[in-house]
Each structure stands twice: as C-alpha cells, then as structure tokens.
Enzyme design. Structure first.
Site, short mmCIF file in Angstrom:
data_model
loop_
_atom_site.label_atom_id
_atom_site.label_comp_id
_atom_site.label_asym_id
_atom_site.label_seq_id
_atom_site.Cartn_x
_atom_site.Cartn_y
_atom_site.Cartn_z
NE ARG A 7 44.28 36.81 55.47
CZ ARG A 7 43.54 36.82 54.37
NH1 ARG A 7 42.25 36.99 54.45
NH2 ARG A 7 44.09 36.68 53.19
CE LYS A 21 36.59 37.63 48.77
NZ LYS A 21 37.77 38.49 49.01
NE ARG A 50 46.13 36.99 48.15
CZ ARG A 50 45.69 36.95 49.38
NH1 ARG A 50 46.45 37.33 50.38
NH2 ARG A 50 44.48 36.54 49.64
NE ARG A 100 45.44 33.03 53.07
CZ ARG A 100 44.39 33.43 52.37
NH1 ARG A 100 43.20 33.40 52.92
NH2 ARG A 100 44.55 33.86 51.14
NE ARG A 159 40.16 36.00 43.94
CZ ARG A 159 40.26 35.28 45.04
NH1 ARG A 159 39.28 34.51 45.41
NH2 ARG A 159 41.33 35.36 45.79
P1 AMP Z 1 41.30 33.49 48.78
O1 AMP Z 1 41.32 32.63 49.99
O2 AMP Z 1 39.93 33.63 48.17
O3 AMP Z 1 41.98 34.82 49.00
O4 AMP Z 1 42.17 32.73 47.67
C1 AMP Z 1 43.56 32.44 47.87
C2 AMP Z 1 44.21 32.18 46.53
O5 AMP Z 1 43.59 31.07 45.88
C3 AMP Z 1 44.09 33.33 45.52
O6 AMP Z 1 45.11 34.29 45.69
C4 AMP Z 1 44.23 32.58 44.20
O7 AMP Z 1 45.56 32.22 43.94
C5 AMP Z 1 43.48 31.30 44.49
N1 AMP Z 1 42.04 31.40 44.13
C6 AMP Z 1 40.98 31.36 44.98
N2 AMP Z 1 39.82 31.44 44.31
C7 AMP Z 1 40.15 31.53 43.00
C8 AMP Z 1 39.40 31.65 41.79
N3 AMP Z 1 38.06 31.71 41.80
N4 AMP Z 1 40.09 31.72 40.63
C9 AMP Z 1 41.43 31.65 40.59
N5 AMP Z 1 42.20 31.56 41.68
C10 AMP Z 1 41.57 31.49 42.88
#
Ligand code: AMP
Length: 184
Positions: free
Chosen positions: A128, A14, A141, A130, A89
């Site tokens: 990755r 994404k 996740r 991270r 989400r």
């Molecule tokens: P991402 O980079 O989108 O994979 O997000 C990394 C982490 O940020 C996720 O595992 C969540 O802990 C948090 N996160 C990101 N976007 C959201 C969201 N819309 N709602 C809740 N937690 C989020």
C-alpha cells in the site's frame, strides 16, 4: 437507513468496503484514520498531537478521538445514517460509542467484521505504501490490533449484532456479501 460499524485488522479492506457501501447507501463514510491524516497534513493542534502515535503504529489517546466522533456524528449529514471505519478501536471507545448512540437515539444496525489471515494483511499493507506502512510499524499495528481491537469481536458478538465476512476474496465478492448482509 444504514448505520454500520466496520471491524477488522489494518489491511482487511475496511476503508474500501466502507467507501463502497457509503456510495451505495448515500450515508457518510466516517474514517477516524482519514480525519487524523487530514489533521496531520493541515498541522492542526489535533494533527500535531496525533502524528507521533500514528507514525509508531500506536493508537492515538482516546481523549483526542472521543470528542471528534461526538462532533462528527452530530453533523447534519450523519442524521440519516453513517458507516464507521476505524472507530471504535478499543473497549473504552466501544463503551463510549454505546452511550453516545443511545443519547442520540441512533442504534447501529450491524457490526461487520472483515476476516483476513495475517500473512495476507502484511502483504497488502506492504504494497500500500502509506507513510505508516513500513514493516516495523505494520508489525506494531497488527500487535496493537490483536491486543486492543480484536476483543471488540467478542464485545459485539455477545449482543448478536456482529456479522463476520471473509475478507480474503476479491473486493467485488466481499462487497456483494456485505450488501447481502445489510439488506437482510
Ligand atoms: P487507520 O487509517 O484506521 O488504519 O488509522 C491510522 C492510524 O490512525 C492508526 O494506526 C492510529 O494511530 C490512528 N487511529 C485511527 N483511528 C483511531 C481510533 N479510533 N483510536 C485511536 N487511534 C486511531
């Protein structure tokens, strides 16, 4: 005008695809994950509250995210379009977004779902590197994705806004397919 929502599991691509379409369409790429990581790095109040959920692979509570999205979509650079990556989400975030987009009169054009098999996701995430990409956190996740985020596919499919694209192909091929979809 480009207003897109990206769906897809962690590791589906994404972020990369949203960034490419953002550069192409000249609208901001809005990643809640990036916003949260910046907040954690700067040790803001939001960052301090969010870090522990992120490190565990859990979703950050909605009350920390909803105001942030309202504020971000209200900024000047977002009036002519945006690409959302990582939001919504869960179903309550999607309902909130429905209300917000109606209020600001900015309907979304497409909800793009990147489809990638689980074993490919795990391999990609492990490579990755991270901070939240350790194997146990990755497994959580993915479980959180299945439970809370995947239901959004049906949520949006019901309104015929959803387009699923095979994300298990070379990045350029995915980008080309996405461009075809949004140009249609
Ligand atoms: P991402 O980079 O989108 O994979 O997000 C990394 C982490 O940020 C996720 O595992 C969540 O802990 C948090 N996160 C990101 N976007 C959201 C969201 N819309 N709602 C809740 N937690 C989020």
């Amino acid at each position: 005008m480009t207003r897109l929502i990206f769906l897809g599991a962690p590791g589906a691509g994404k972020g990369t695809q949203a960034q490419r379409l953002s550069a192409e369409s000249q609208v901001p790429h809005i990643s809640t994950g990036d916003i949260l990581r910046t907040a954690v790095a700067k040790q803001t109040d939001l960052g301090k509250k969010a870090a522990h959920y992120m490190n565990a692979g859990e979703l950050v509570p909605d009350d920390l995210i909803l105001d942030l999205i309202r504020e971000r979509l209200g900024q000047a650079d977002a009036t002519n379009g945006w690409i959302l990556d990582g939001f919504p989400r869960n179903v309550s975030q999607a309902n909130f977004l429905d209300g917000l987009l109606e209020e600001i009169q900015q309907p979304c054009d497409f909800v793009l779902n990147l489809d990638v098999p689980d074993e490919v996701l795990v391999t990609r995430l492990l490579s990755r590197g991270r901070q939240d990409d350790t194997e146990a956190v990755i497994r959580n996740r993915l479980a959180v994705y299945r439970e809370q985020t995947e239901p959004l596919i049906d949520f949006y499919r019901g309104r015929q806004q959803l387009v699923s694209v095979n994300g298990n192909q070379p990045m350029d091929a995915v980008t080309a397919e996405l461009k075809r979809v949004i140009a249609a």
